[in-house]
Motif scaffolding. Sequence first.
Motif, mmCIF file in Angstrom:
data_model
loop_
_atom_site.group_PDB
_atom_site.id
_atom_site.type_symbol
_atom_site.label_atom_id
_atom_site.label_comp_id
_atom_site.label_asym_id
_atom_site.label_seq_id
_atom_site.Cartn_x
_atom_site.Cartn_y
_atom_site.Cartn_z
ATOM 1 N N SER A 163 47.901 47.360 37.038
ATOM 2 C CA SER A 163 48.723 46.181 37.232
ATOM 3 C C SER A 163 47.953 45.272 38.297
ATOM 4 C CB SER A 163 50.066 46.336 37.708
ATOM 5 O OG SER A 163 50.024 47.349 38.889
ATOM 6 N N TYR A 168 45.203 43.321 36.227
ATOM 7 C CA TYR A 168 45.750 42.243 35.333
ATOM 8 C C TYR A 168 46.165 41.168 36.222
ATOM 9 C CZ TYR A 168 45.104 45.265 31.310
ATOM 10 O OH TYR A 168 44.383 45.790 30.413
ATOM 11 N N VAL A 189 53.173 41.439 36.293
ATOM 12 C CA VAL A 189 53.842 42.541 36.435
ATOM 13 C C VAL A 189 54.486 42.603 37.637
ATOM 14 C CG1 VAL A 189 53.849 44.912 35.940
ATOM 15 C CG2 VAL A 189 52.422 43.431 34.628
ATOM 16 N N LEU A 227 57.500 43.004 33.012
ATOM 17 C CA LEU A 227 56.341 41.967 32.672
ATOM 18 C C LEU A 227 57.209 40.677 32.347
ATOM 19 C CD1 LEU A 227 53.091 42.317 30.909
ATOM 20 C CD2 LEU A 227 54.723 40.646 30.074
ATOM 21 N N ALA A 283 56.228 36.795 31.060
ATOM 22 C CA ALA A 283 55.018 36.049 30.364
ATOM 23 C C ALA A 283 55.577 34.488 29.810
ATOM 24 C CB ALA A 283 54.278 36.645 29.316
ATOM 25 N N GLU A 287 50.564 49.299 32.856
ATOM 26 C CA GLU A 287 49.528 49.196 31.861
ATOM 27 C C GLU A 287 50.042 48.987 30.438
ATOM 28 O OE1 GLU A 287 46.236 51.982 30.218
ATOM 29 O OE2 GLU A 287 46.327 51.973 32.265
ATOM 30 N N VAL A 313 51.293 45.442 29.625
ATOM 31 C CA VAL A 313 50.196 44.446 29.483
ATOM 32 C C VAL A 313 49.635 44.792 27.990
ATOM 33 C CG1 VAL A 313 48.175 43.831 30.121
ATOM 34 C CG2 VAL A 313 49.744 44.386 31.812
ATOM 35 N N HIS A 314 49.547 46.097 27.600
ATOM 36 C CA HIS A 314 48.933 46.310 26.404
ATOM 37 C C HIS A 314 49.727 45.626 25.326
ATOM 38 C CE1 HIS A 314 45.192 48.513 26.790
ATOM 39 N NE2 HIS A 314 45.742 49.210 27.679
ATOM 40 N N GLN A 329 49.355 42.132 25.041
ATOM 41 C CA GLN A 329 48.035 41.836 24.274
ATOM 42 C C GLN A 329 48.367 42.022 22.844
ATOM 43 O OE1 GLN A 329 45.647 44.471 26.499
ATOM 44 N NE2 GLN A 329 44.479 42.813 27.323
ATOM 45 N N LEU A 369 45.209 35.309 28.270
ATOM 46 C CA LEU A 369 46.172 35.927 29.236
ATOM 47 C C LEU A 369 45.740 35.499 30.807
ATOM 48 C CD1 LEU A 369 47.281 39.223 27.632
ATOM 49 C CD2 LEU A 369 48.152 36.973 27.276
ATOM 50 N N GLY A 412 46.234 35.707 34.766
ATOM 51 C CA GLY A 412 47.087 36.410 35.682
ATOM 52 C C GLY A 412 48.063 35.458 36.688
#
Length: 242
Positions: free
Chosen positions: A53, A56, A83, A92, A94, A110, A113-114, A117, A125, A127
């Motif tokens: 985290s 990212y 995150v 998370l 976004a 993690e 985030v995947h 993605q 993406l 930060g």
Amino acid sequence: RPESRARPPTRAAGKRCRVHPAASPGPGAALPRKAQGAPVTDALYAAGFQSSSRFYAGADAMLGMAPARFRSGGAGEEIRFAVAACSLGAILVASTGRGICAILMGDDPEALVHDLQDRFPKARLVGADAGFERTVALVVGFVEAPRLGLDLPLDVRGTAFQQRVWEALRAIPAGVTVSYTELAQRIGSPNAVRAVAGACAANPVAVAIPCHRVVRNDGGLSGYRWGIARKRALIDREKNDA
């Protein structure tokens, strides 16, 4: 690479989550192994990050290109994200320039985030910056204290049917639950109960579109992509906080 991955600190219920700060390795530290096609996590730990985290949160500032943009050549739109940790685990948030496009919850930053993605493989993406932390704080504040409400613009994309279901979900007040059957009736599709459940499962913005407020006909809990325990906690919290 460490044998165990660091997890963000979990705050006690009722306390605000804190966005993870960017890490400090030098510019481009994670780039070489990533460029060679190494797994994301290998690049993170090789660069000296103690948790994914943290990587990212600072990836854009360090690389000038977030991991998803690196893979796709920068195609698509820009999505800011961060995150944080809260009483329900990792969260998370976004956003595109038009509004919130994802609110994801889980145990592993993690993995979240995947997930982001995978949802936006051609997006850039970025930060989180200090300005975006306020948006994250609003989401976290609502998770911890539903009475605060959550009124943020959304940028969610789905089929016409999914949009109808999601609008109906947003009309359910905090502290109230409805059945999948009742929700199907509310949108004028009483025979589409399974499709309604599918639209709830496809909801990309946890809590902002409150699919956790939908239960079985007998009042039992089922079908929450972020975990039944979180669904129960959110429902109980809203009833007690109303």
